[in-house]
Motif scaffolding. Sequence first.
Motif, PDB file in Angstrom:
ATOM      1  N   TRP A   7       0.821  -1.210   0.000  1.00 42.23           N
ATOM      2  CA  TRP A   7       0.000   0.000   0.000  1.00 42.23           C
ATOM      3  C   TRP A   7       0.857   1.264   0.000  1.00 42.23           C
ATOM      4  O   TRP A   7       0.440   2.310   0.492  1.00 42.23           O
ATOM      5  CB  TRP A   7      -0.990  -0.018   1.161  1.00 42.23           C
ATOM      6  N   TYR A  17      -9.168   2.546  -6.423  1.00 46.96           N
ATOM      7  CA  TYR A  17      -9.463   3.014  -5.069  1.00 46.96           C
ATOM      8  C   TYR A  17      -9.667   4.523  -5.081  1.00 46.96           C
ATOM      9  O   TYR A  17      -9.125   5.240  -5.915  1.00 46.96           O
ATOM     10  CB  TYR A  17      -8.327   2.657  -4.103  1.00 46.96           C
ATOM     11  N   ARG A  18     -10.431   4.977  -4.114  1.00 48.60           N
ATOM     12  CA  ARG A  18     -10.692   6.401  -3.961  1.00 48.60           C
ATOM     13  C   ARG A  18      -9.964   6.893  -2.709  1.00 48.60           C
ATOM     14  O   ARG A  18      -9.965   6.217  -1.678  1.00 48.60           O
ATOM     15  CB  ARG A  18     -12.201   6.600  -3.793  1.00 48.60           C
ATOM     16  N   LEU A 108      -7.558   5.069   1.910  1.00 43.46           N
ATOM     17  CA  LEU A 108      -8.152   4.594   0.658  1.00 43.46           C
ATOM     18  C   LEU A 108      -9.450   3.853   0.950  1.00 43.46           C
ATOM     19  O   LEU A 108      -9.563   3.168   1.968  1.00 43.46           O
ATOM     20  CB  LEU A 108      -7.207   3.630  -0.060  1.00 43.46           C
ATOM     21  N   GLU A 109     -10.384   4.004   0.033  1.00 40.33           N
ATOM     22  CA  GLU A 109     -11.626   3.238   0.084  1.00 40.33           C
ATOM     23  C   GLU A 109     -11.790   2.512  -1.239  1.00 40.33           C
ATOM     24  O   GLU A 109     -11.527   3.094  -2.294  1.00 40.33           O
ATOM     25  CB  GLU A 109     -12.825   4.160   0.289  1.00 40.33           C
ATOM     26  N   PRO A 110     -12.250   1.269  -1.193  1.00 41.83           N
ATOM     27  CA  PRO A 110     -12.518   0.563  -2.451  1.00 41.83           C
ATOM     28  C   PRO A 110     -13.726   1.207  -3.145  1.00 41.83           C
ATOM     29  O   PRO A 110     -14.539   1.867  -2.488  1.00 41.83           O
ATOM     30  CB  PRO A 110     -12.814  -0.859  -2.025  1.00 41.83           C
TER      31      PRO A 110
END
Length: 115
Positions: A7, A17-18, A108-110
């Motif tokens: 990561w 990812y956002r 990060l968010e998926p």
Amino acid sequence: MPIPRQWVTTAFTFDGYRIAANRGVVRGITVRSRNILVNFGATIQTLFGGNITLYTELCERAREEAFQFMLEHAAAAGANAIIGMRYDANDVAPGVTEVLAYGTAVVLEPPPPPR
């Protein structure tokens, strides 16, 4: 627990990812000096040319230590990833070098599941 190595990127995004939050710049720093045994061994290696493995190993250990400190700093800031990661090194005194690993800690968010 530090951020997992996968990561961390030198890029400024993670595909798919956002970036939900920016936790700021994080860094890991270590200051290393050469010791007399390494200097002596490296001097012998220079006589034969090629890679000076004793210095290579010393540099790699310093980079790894700075990298680990950066991962810990990012986790402490509440991040789950690091973007824009870079290294820097400077001489502090003769035979003494600072190694810095730095980047931007992010959360990060998926992506949302498809509908």
